[in-house]
Motif scaffolding. Structure first.
Motif, PDB file in Angstrom:
ATOM      1  N   LEU A  75      26.215  11.841  47.281  1.00  0.00           N
ATOM      2  CA  LEU A  75      24.931  11.465  46.529  1.00  0.00           C
ATOM      3  C   LEU A  75      23.588  12.398  47.036  1.00  0.00           C
ATOM      4  O   LEU A  75      22.570  12.266  46.703  1.00  0.00           O
ATOM      5  CB  LEU A  75      24.686  10.086  47.228  1.00  0.00           C
ATOM      6  N   GLY A  76      23.801  13.243  47.915  1.00  0.00           N
ATOM      7  CA  GLY A  76      22.890  14.252  48.609  1.00  0.00           C
ATOM      8  C   GLY A  76      21.990  13.638  49.741  1.00  0.00           C
ATOM      9  O   GLY A  76      20.927  14.193  49.907  1.00  0.00           O
ATOM     10  N   LEU A  77      22.714  12.613  50.350  1.00  0.00           N
ATOM     11  CA  LEU A  77      21.907  11.951  51.506  1.00  0.00           C
ATOM     12  C   LEU A  77      21.889  12.853  52.717  1.00  0.00           C
ATOM     13  O   LEU A  77      22.793  13.698  52.671  1.00  0.00           O
ATOM     14  CB  LEU A  77      22.380  10.611  51.909  1.00  0.00           C
ATOM     15  N   THR A  78      21.023  12.926  53.571  1.00  0.00           N
ATOM     16  CA  THR A  78      20.854  13.539  54.712  1.00  0.00           C
ATOM     17  C   THR A  78      21.934  12.903  55.723  1.00  0.00           C
ATOM     18  O   THR A  78      22.292  11.880  55.593  1.00  0.00           O
ATOM     19  CB  THR A  78      19.622  13.874  55.642  1.00  0.00           C
ATOM     20  N   LEU A  79      22.321  13.765  56.715  1.00  0.00           N
ATOM     21  CA  LEU A  79      23.422  12.952  57.717  1.00  0.00           C
ATOM     22  C   LEU A  79      22.610  12.101  58.523  1.00  0.00           C
ATOM     23  O   LEU A  79      23.273  11.078  58.802  1.00  0.00           O
ATOM     24  CB  LEU A  79      23.854  14.142  58.885  1.00  0.00           C
ATOM     25  N   GLN A  80      21.488  12.055  58.723  1.00  0.00           N
ATOM     26  CA  GLN A  80      20.802  11.140  59.262  1.00  0.00           C
ATOM     27  C   GLN A  80      20.571   9.858  58.529  1.00  0.00           C
ATOM     28  O   GLN A  80      20.844   8.712  59.167  1.00  0.00           O
ATOM     29  CB  GLN A  80      19.076  11.465  59.418  1.00  0.00           C
ATOM     30  N   GLU A  81      20.514  10.026  57.259  1.00  0.00           N
ATOM     31  CA  GLU A  81      20.668   8.793  56.374  1.00  0.00           C
ATOM     32  C   GLU A  81      21.939   8.140  56.402  1.00  0.00           C
ATOM     33  O   GLU A  81      21.943   6.977  56.437  1.00  0.00           O
ATOM     34  CB  GLU A  81      19.913   9.064  55.048  1.00  0.00           C
ATOM     35  N   ILE A  82      22.839   9.006  56.355  1.00  0.00           N
ATOM     36  CA  ILE A  82      24.175   8.661  56.176  1.00  0.00           C
ATOM     37  C   ILE A  82      24.623   7.833  57.603  1.00  0.00           C
ATOM     38  O   ILE A  82      25.038   6.852  57.407  1.00  0.00           O
ATOM     39  CB  ILE A  82      25.256   9.937  56.005  1.00  0.00           C
ATOM     40  N   LYS A  83      24.063   8.637  58.624  1.00  0.00           N
ATOM     41  CA  LYS A  83      24.540   7.836  59.781  1.00  0.00           C
ATOM     42  C   LYS A  83      23.940   6.532  60.217  1.00  0.00           C
ATOM     43  O   LYS A  83      24.572   5.682  60.445  1.00  0.00           O
ATOM     44  CB  LYS A  83      24.036   8.794  61.311  1.00  0.00           C
ATOM     45  N   GLN A  84      22.603   6.333  59.747  1.00  0.00           N
ATOM     46  CA  GLN A  84      21.866   5.280  59.545  1.00  0.00           C
ATOM     47  C   GLN A  84      22.540   3.946  58.789  1.00  0.00           C
ATOM     48  O   GLN A  84      22.967   3.003  59.175  1.00  0.00           O
ATOM     49  CB  GLN A  84      20.494   4.970  59.058  1.00  0.00           C
ATOM     50  N   ALA A 101      18.854  -1.759  52.780  1.00  0.00           N
ATOM     51  CA  ALA A 101      18.709  -0.427  53.134  1.00  0.00           C
ATOM     52  C   ALA A 101      19.282   0.678  52.267  1.00  0.00           C
ATOM     53  O   ALA A 101      18.466   1.567  52.372  1.00  0.00           O
ATOM     54  CB  ALA A 101      19.193  -0.328  54.648  1.00  0.00           C
ATOM     55  N   PHE A 102      20.523   0.198  51.821  1.00  0.00           N
ATOM     56  CA  PHE A 102      21.009   1.348  51.082  1.00  0.00           C
ATOM     57  C   PHE A 102      20.601   1.520  49.880  1.00  0.00           C
ATOM     58  O   PHE A 102      20.170   2.798  49.280  1.00  0.00           O
ATOM     59  CB  PHE A 102      22.481   1.020  50.707  1.00  0.00           C
ATOM     60  N   LEU A 103      19.756   0.525  49.238  1.00  0.00           N
ATOM     61  CA  LEU A 103      18.938   0.526  48.061  1.00  0.00           C
ATOM     62  C   LEU A 103      17.757   1.323  48.261  1.00  0.00           C
ATOM     63  O   LEU A 103      17.175   2.104  47.414  1.00  0.00           O
ATOM     64  CB  LEU A 103      18.573  -0.981  47.447  1.00  0.00           C
ATOM     65  N   GLU A 104      17.052   0.961  49.347  1.00  0.00           N
ATOM     66  CA  GLU A 104      15.774   1.913  49.542  1.00  0.00           C
ATOM     67  C   GLU A 104      15.998   3.532  49.596  1.00  0.00           C
ATOM     68  O   GLU A 104      15.550   4.279  49.359  1.00  0.00           O
ATOM     69  CB  GLU A 104      15.191   1.229  50.964  1.00  0.00           C
ATOM     70  N   VAL A 105      17.497   3.665  50.192  1.00  0.00           N
ATOM     71  CA  VAL A 105      17.539   5.050  50.582  1.00  0.00           C
ATOM     72  C   VAL A 105      17.795   5.862  49.116  1.00  0.00           C
ATOM     73  O   VAL A 105      17.353   6.981  49.024  1.00  0.00           O
ATOM     74  CB  VAL A 105      18.682   5.446  51.465  1.00  0.00           C
ATOM     75  N   LEU A 106      18.650   5.015  48.224  1.00  0.00           N
ATOM     76  CA  LEU A 106      18.688   5.578  47.042  1.00  0.00           C
ATOM     77  C   LEU A 106      17.596   5.596  46.392  1.00  0.00           C
ATOM     78  O   LEU A 106      17.445   6.672  45.437  1.00  0.00           O
ATOM     79  CB  LEU A 106      19.831   4.555  46.279  1.00  0.00           C
ATOM     80  N   GLN A 107      16.581   4.760  46.334  1.00  0.00           N
ATOM     81  CA  GLN A 107      15.307   4.808  45.507  1.00  0.00           C
ATOM     82  C   GLN A 107      14.636   5.978  45.997  1.00  0.00           C
ATOM     83  O   GLN A 107      13.833   6.808  45.025  1.00  0.00           O
ATOM     84  CB  GLN A 107      14.680   3.592  45.598  1.00  0.00           C
TER      85      GLN A 107
END
Length: 140
Positions: A75-84, A101-107
């Motif tokens: 999805l192109g998320l950073t490792l920090q986002e993924i870890k969270q 939280a996942f919805l916010e990261v995706l947005q």
């Protein structure tokens, strides 16, 4: 003597729930990644394998965390986002907070990609203008 290629695991390292253990080689083959990538994810705190002697052994939980990590990467998320997000998966905070939280990261990621798309479209338009100008100067 067993023909099972997986190392024996001491009782103290036995996983909870699903008793299936995985070697680094098995996970690497299953997810088509290198053992080095798996060790990198360990260094980043995304995986926490147990040890059976000198060998790493991974529980079903580790396998699930690796799967979620790779999905986040796609999805192109950073490792920090993924870890969270993966850490929230383990927490008992409830599905609603995890989903929010996942919805916010995706947005946030969508906004970033849309901005990149806008930038690409502007750049492509500029390239087209330069190409047209070059062809005009060449008499084409």
């Amino acid at each position: 003597m067993s023909n099972d290629p997986r190392p024996a695991v001491p009782a103290a390292a036995a996983p909870e729930g699903n008793g299936r253990l995985f070697t680094i080689t098995e996970l690497a083959a299953e997810f088509d990644i290198t053992p080095r990538a798996i060790r990198f994810y360990e260094d980043m705190g995304l995986l926490e394998p147990a040890r059976a002697g000198r060998n790493r052994v991974y529980t079903h939980r580790d396998r699930t965390r690796l799967k979620l990590t790779l999905r986040g990467k796609r999805l192109g998320l950073t490792l920090q986002e993924i870890k969270q997000l993966v850490d929230m998966y383990d927490a008992s905070s409830g599905a609603e907070s995890q989903l929010r939280a996942f919805l916010e990261v995706l947005q946030q990621h969508r906004r970033q990609l849309e901005q990149q798309l806008d930038d690409i479209e502007v750049t492509l338009a500029e390239i087209s203008q330069h190409e047209e100008r070059c062809r005009s100067l060449l008499g084409e």
